[in-house]
Motif scaffolding. Structure first.
Motif, PDB file in Angstrom:
ATOM      1  N   PHE A  97      19.145  -2.023  29.437  1.00 14.86           N
ATOM      2  CA  PHE A  97      19.373  -2.723  30.694  1.00 14.86           C
ATOM      3  C   PHE A  97      19.254  -1.775  31.880  1.00 14.86           C
ATOM      4  N   GLU A  98      19.807  -0.575  31.741  1.00  9.52           N
ATOM      5  CA  GLU A  98      19.792   0.408  32.830  1.00  9.52           C
ATOM      6  C   GLU A  98      18.405   1.008  33.063  1.00  9.52           C
ATOM      7  N   LYS A  99      17.761   1.403  31.979  1.00  8.37           N
ATOM      8  CA  LYS A  99      16.459   2.070  32.054  1.00  8.37           C
ATOM      9  C   LYS A  99      15.491   1.381  31.088  1.00  8.37           C
ATOM     10  N   PRO A 100      15.125   0.144  31.391  1.00  5.97           N
ATOM     11  CA  PRO A 100      14.295  -0.610  30.447  1.00  5.97           C
ATOM     12  C   PRO A 100      12.941   0.022  30.179  1.00  5.97           C
ATOM     13  N   ASP A 101      12.319   0.634  31.194  1.00  2.00           N
ATOM     14  CA  ASP A 101      11.012   1.255  30.975  1.00  2.00           C
ATOM     15  C   ASP A 101      11.118   2.405  29.974  1.00  2.00           C
ATOM     16  N   VAL A 102      12.171   3.200  30.099  1.00  2.00           N
ATOM     17  CA  VAL A 102      12.377   4.316  29.174  1.00  2.00           C
ATOM     18  C   VAL A 102      12.676   3.771  27.776  1.00  2.00           C
ATOM     19  N   PHE A 103      13.574   2.820  27.704  1.00  2.00           N
ATOM     20  CA  PHE A 103      13.943   2.234  26.411  1.00  2.00           C
ATOM     21  C   PHE A 103      12.720   1.632  25.731  1.00  2.00           C
ATOM     22  N   ASN A 104      11.961   0.822  26.465  1.00  2.00           N
ATOM     23  CA  ASN A 104      10.794   0.164  25.881  1.00  2.00           C
ATOM     24  C   ASN A 104       9.778   1.183  25.387  1.00  2.00           C
ATOM     25  N   PHE A 105       9.558   2.223  26.177  1.00  2.00           N
ATOM     26  CA  PHE A 105       8.609   3.263  25.777  1.00  2.00           C
ATOM     27  C   PHE A 105       9.060   3.958  24.498  1.00  2.00           C
ATOM     28  N   LEU A 106      10.339   4.342  24.435  1.00  2.00           N
ATOM     29  CA  LEU A 106      10.835   5.058  23.267  1.00  2.00           C
ATOM     30  C   LEU A 106      10.765   4.205  22.004  1.00  2.00           C
ATOM     31  N   VAL A 107      11.136   2.941  22.132  1.00  2.00           N
ATOM     32  CA  VAL A 107      11.074   2.050  20.973  1.00  2.00           C
ATOM     33  C   VAL A 107       9.628   1.824  20.554  1.00  2.00           C
ATOM     34  N   HIS A 108       8.742   1.579  21.537  1.00  2.00           N
ATOM     35  CA  HIS A 108       7.343   1.314  21.218  1.00  2.00           C
ATOM     36  C   HIS A 108       6.690   2.526  20.560  1.00  2.00           C
ATOM     37  N   ARG A 109       6.978   3.714  21.062  1.00  2.00           N
ATOM     38  CA  ARG A 109       6.417   4.918  20.464  1.00  2.00           C
ATOM     39  C   ARG A 109       6.893   5.086  19.027  1.00  2.00           C
ATOM     40  N   PHE A 110       8.167   4.800  18.791  1.00  2.00           N
ATOM     41  CA  PHE A 110       8.701   4.868  17.428  1.00  2.00           C
ATOM     42  C   PHE A 110       7.981   3.882  16.515  1.00  2.00           C
ATOM     43  N   LEU A 111       7.771   2.666  16.996  1.00  2.00           N
ATOM     44  CA  LEU A 111       7.088   1.662  16.176  1.00  2.00           C
ATOM     45  C   LEU A 111       5.662   2.096  15.861  1.00  2.00           C
ATOM     46  N   LYS A 112       4.985   2.657  16.858  1.00  2.00           N
ATOM     47  CA  LYS A 112       3.617   3.139  16.620  1.00  2.00           C
ATOM     48  C   LYS A 112       3.613   4.283  15.617  1.00  2.00           C
ATOM     49  N   ASP A 113       4.583   5.183  15.714  1.00  2.00           N
ATOM     50  CA  ASP A 113       4.670   6.284  14.762  1.00  2.00           C
ATOM     51  C   ASP A 113       4.902   5.780  13.346  1.00  2.00           C
ATOM     52  N   CYS A 114       5.536   4.619  13.251  1.00  2.00           N
ATOM     53  CA  CYS A 114       5.786   4.000  11.945  1.00  2.00           C
ATOM     54  C   CYS A 114       4.613   3.149  11.474  1.00  2.00           C
ATOM     55  N   GLY A 115       3.578   3.050  12.318  1.00  2.00           N
ATOM     56  CA  GLY A 115       2.427   2.232  11.966  1.00  2.00           C
ATOM     57  C   GLY A 115       2.650   0.752  12.113  1.00  2.00           C
ATOM     58  N   ILE A 116       3.555   0.376  12.997  1.00  2.00           N
ATOM     59  CA  ILE A 116       3.920  -1.040  13.181  1.00  2.00           C
ATOM     60  C   ILE A 116       3.346  -1.536  14.495  1.00  2.00           C
ATOM     61  N   GLY A 117       2.381  -2.418  14.464  1.00  2.00           N
ATOM     62  CA  GLY A 117       1.892  -3.104  15.657  1.00  2.00           C
ATOM     63  C   GLY A 117       0.930  -2.301  16.504  1.00  2.00           C
TER      64      GLY A 117
END
Length: 270
Positions: free
Chosen positions: A246-266
């Motif tokens: 909620f506070e830093k959505p751009d940072v949160f979204n980036f970190l989660v998305h990068r993790f998912l990509k590193d896992c080969g998801i999406g």
């Protein structure tokens, strides 16, 4: 209104997007609406599923219902209702209880797990238990805004602070209609707590994300918890409190998305 008939009650949920399914599980101060800064972003590459836990907002528990003791079974019921065999789970605070519980219960159905500002509330021992007790005593009696939002966010964004509290307020009106017994079941301790030994089943990639200024689940706590998982890592974000999404959505979204990509998801963001 999308309601799933699961586990003896009607569970509110929403879906958006297409692709590998992501399930977002809110904390005690949230509900499905609290993820408004994540849903449209991730829906570009994923099927995003948000829901209200039993007894929160639009998911009305039955009279005398089991409250959060049923959260894991409720999630399983929702995935079965949506015919989703395997998902990625993104948990915030209380949602960690649901997602970690499900990952222990059915690890074969979880691609990866994000634990944002949460340990998953397993029964800890040793240094972790001691640090959790220190944290609990230090935060007893704090107003909600001071518990879940950092001082820097409250100072720079009073409108955002008020919005958070308004969204959280949707839960109180629902729980008030259900009566004191159900409210206690939602907010009280679970009788089916996970053990440290259960964590050996959580072999999928796990990413802990914590805020430097989180008073409820500080990095010191998350770091100790992270070491108990077979395949986990921790990222700490500076100048952020308990509600990073909620506070830093751009940072949160980036970190989660990068993790998912590193896992080969999406898919990937360009």
């Amino acid at each position: 209104m999308p309601l799933a008939q699961v586990n003896g009650f009607e569970m509110y949920y929403e879906t958006m997007g297409e692709g590998p399914p992501l399930v977002l599980a809110h904390g005690v101060g949230g509900n499905h609406a609290i993820w408004w800064q994540q849903v449209k972003y991730f829906a570009q590459w994923y099927q995003v599923i948000t829901f209200d836990h039993r007894g929160f907002a639009l998911s009305k528990d039955v009279e005398g219902g089991p409250g959060r003791e049923a959260f894991v079974d409720d999630l399983e019921g929702l995935l079965d209702f949506l015919k989703l065999d395997k998902v990625t789970l993104i948990a915030q605070s209380m949602g960690g209880r649901t997602c970690l519980g499900f990952a222990v219960h059915a690890p074969e159905r979880v691609n990866a797990l994000v634990m944002a500002a949460t340990t998953g509330f397993f029964e800890a021992s040793g240094a972790l238990a001691e640090q959790q007790e220190v944290t609990r005593k230090a935060t007893d009696g704090l107003p909600q805004a001071e518990r879940v939002l950092s001082p820097s966010f409250r100072d720079r964004d009073p409108v955002g602070t008020e919005l958070y509290l308004k969204i959280s307020g949707f839960n109180a009106s629902t729980q008030a209609r259900l009566g004191g017994a159900t409210m206690a079941a939602v907010s009280g301790p679970s009788t089916a707590a996970l053990k440290e030994s259960d964590l050996s089943r959580v072999t999928m990639p796990v990413r802990f994300i914590g805020g430097e200024d989180d008073v409820l689940q500080p990095p010191a706590v998350l770091g100790l918890a992270c070491k108990l998982f077979p395949n986990a890592s921790l990222i700490e974000v500076p100048q952020c409190g308990h509600s990073m999404y909620f506070e830093k959505p751009d940072v949160f979204n980036f970190l989660v998305h990068r993790f998912l990509k590193d896992c080969g998801i999406g898919g990937s963001a360009d």
